[in-house]
Design an enzyme around this catalytic site. Structure first.
Site, PDB file in Angstrom:
ATOM      1  N   HIS A   1       2.683  76.536  12.217  1.00  0.00           N
ATOM      2  CA  HIS A   1       2.149  76.674  10.861  1.00  0.00           C
ATOM      3  C   HIS A   1       0.954  75.745  10.695  1.00  0.00           C
ATOM      4  CE1 HIS A   1       1.993  76.653   6.427  1.00  0.00           C
ATOM      5  NE2 HIS A   1       2.628  77.821   6.523  1.00  0.00           N
ATOM      6  N   HIS A   2      -0.071  76.236   9.999  1.00  0.00           N
ATOM      7  CA  HIS A   2      -1.309  75.454   9.910  1.00  0.00           C
ATOM      8  C   HIS A   2      -1.135  74.149   9.143  1.00  0.00           C
ATOM      9  CE1 HIS A   2      -2.097  76.270   5.627  1.00  0.00           C
ATOM     10  NE2 HIS A   2      -1.571  77.458   5.858  1.00  0.00           N
ATOM     11  N   SER A   3      -0.047  73.997   8.377  1.00  0.00           N
ATOM     12  CA  SER A   3       0.166  72.752   7.633  1.00  0.00           C
ATOM     13  C   SER A   3       0.461  71.583   8.569  1.00  0.00           C
ATOM     14  CB  SER A   3       1.318  72.913   6.644  1.00  0.00           C
ATOM     15  OG  SER A   3       2.533  73.172   7.323  1.00  0.00           O
ATOM     16  N   LEU A   4       0.894  71.871   9.807  1.00  0.00           N
ATOM     17  CA  LEU A   4       1.219  70.797  10.748  1.00  0.00           C
ATOM     18  C   LEU A   4      -0.017  70.171  11.368  1.00  0.00           C
ATOM     19  CD1 LEU A   4       4.315  72.275  12.624  1.00  0.00           C
ATOM     20  CD2 LEU A   4       4.234  70.847  10.576  1.00  0.00           C
TER      21      LEU A   4
ATOM     22  N   ASN B   1      -4.737  68.050   9.310  1.00  0.00           N
ATOM     23  CA  ASN B   1      -5.886  68.929   9.109  1.00  0.00           C
ATOM     24  C   ASN B   1      -7.108  68.127   8.683  1.00  0.00           C
ATOM     25  OD1 ASN B   1      -5.034  71.920   9.341  1.00  0.00           O
ATOM     26  ND2 ASN B   1      -3.384  71.013   8.148  1.00  0.00           N
TER      27      ASN B   1
END
Length: 327
Positions: free
Chosen positions: A82-85, A271
């Site tokens: 998941h891109h939140s990681l 990120n």
């Protein structure tokens, strides 16, 4: 780490430590090693993964090990994160910290560093000062133009309607991911011969592929309409742009993540990316390498701009004051 709602902050998500159960993350499906088309199976498998989400009750990543031989590999691993990681650079740093040199099992792998040459401050005199001043002015001018174009694109300027452009809401429809293997040695050969970067070559290849694909589609449309199918079927002045994500870190860190956490390193994971609106020049070229030259010129222009930093700050502002759901 996983995200859980914080009741004290109205249900806002927060990161908390958790125990990782590998059985919930590592998937090894039972497959037929003698299946007819392993490559097609992998594409179908990845396509089906894109239609499902990762449970928010566990750390949001999973690894799928496919023990089948394809045309490119003896077996396949599909890692879904998941891109939140974290962004690509953050995840690469994490993966590199989990590996060691074959020659020295205790040492991290070495990363080549491209060191820029520093010119002496005493040479050049007024000319050097003028060049620096011009570079700064160019940076701010390019940033101003890019920010204005960003706002115009957001509220008004659309890409040209082509067979590649889907209707409104196409992002939520099922998608299919098709992969192709490209020889890195061939890419480096073009890179060295033209004095460009690997990114320039790959963007040039993409631009050439899109141009040929559109030309073929427009040719089919003309043929179906009863017209003659000519060599160049592309309309003039096609506006087609892509979103390119840009790493805002000054370098890729080659350091053990566990040691970074212990030492409270200032290197930021997670990120830290901005993005730029990258225009493609769609058209057929007599010299296919002109696509690489065009990509180099556009890339050089985008590097002399703070557009990526601006979009990062704007995204951060909206997330802070309007929550991520507004994005």
């Amino acid at each position: 780490m996983e995200q859980l709602p914080d009741e004290k902050r109205g249900g806002e998500l927060k990161w908390v430590r958790t125990v990782v159960d590998l059985d919930n993350h590592v998937k090894v499906p039972t497959l037929d090693p003698n299946m007819d088309s392993p490559d097609m199976f992998v594409e179908d498998y990845v396509s089906n993964l894109s239609k499902t989400g990762i449970s928010m009750s566990i750390p949001m990543w999973d690894l799928h090990l496919l023990n089948i031989k394809t045309s490119d590999a003896e077996s396949v691993g599909v890692l879904r994160v998941h891109h939140s990681l974290g962004d690509g650079t953050s995840l690469m740093t994490l993966f590199m910290s989990c590996t060691r040199k074959l020659s020295d099992p205790e040492a991290l792998p070495s990363l080549p560093m491209n060191m820029k040459k520093k010119h002496g401050s005493s040479s050049g005199g007024f000319l050097q000062y003028f060049i620096k001043l011009f570079s700064v002015l160019l940076l701010y001018w390019n940033t101003f133009v890019d920010v204005v174009m960003f706002f115009i694109t957001t509220f008004y300027l659309d890409d040209t309607k082509t067979p590649l452009k889907g209707p409104l809401g196409v992002a939520s429809t099922p998608r299919r991911i098709v992969h192709r293997t490209v020889s890195l040695e061939d890419v480096k050969l073009v890179k060295n011969a033209m004095n460009v970067t690997v990114n320039d070559v790959m963007v040039g290849v993409t631009e050439a592929a899109l141009s040929r694909n559109l030309n073929r589609k427009y040719g089919k449309i003309k043929k179906d309409a009863g017209g003659a199918e000519g060599h160049n079927n592309l309309p003039k002045n096609i506006r087609l742009r892509a979103t390119h994500f840009v790493n805002l870190r000054p370098y890729l860190v080659n350091e053990d993540v566990s040691e970074m956490i212990k030492s409270s390193s200032k290197v930021k994971l997670g990120n830290l990316i901005g993005y730029v609106i990258f225009p493609f020049t769609i058209g057929l070229r007599e010299d296919v390498l002109d696509h690489v030259r065009s990509a180099k010129a556009t890339g050089k222009r985008k590097k002399a701009s703070l557009e990526a930093l601006y979009t990062y700050l704007m995204a951060k502002f909206f997330i802070k004051f309007f929550s991520a759901k507004v994005q």
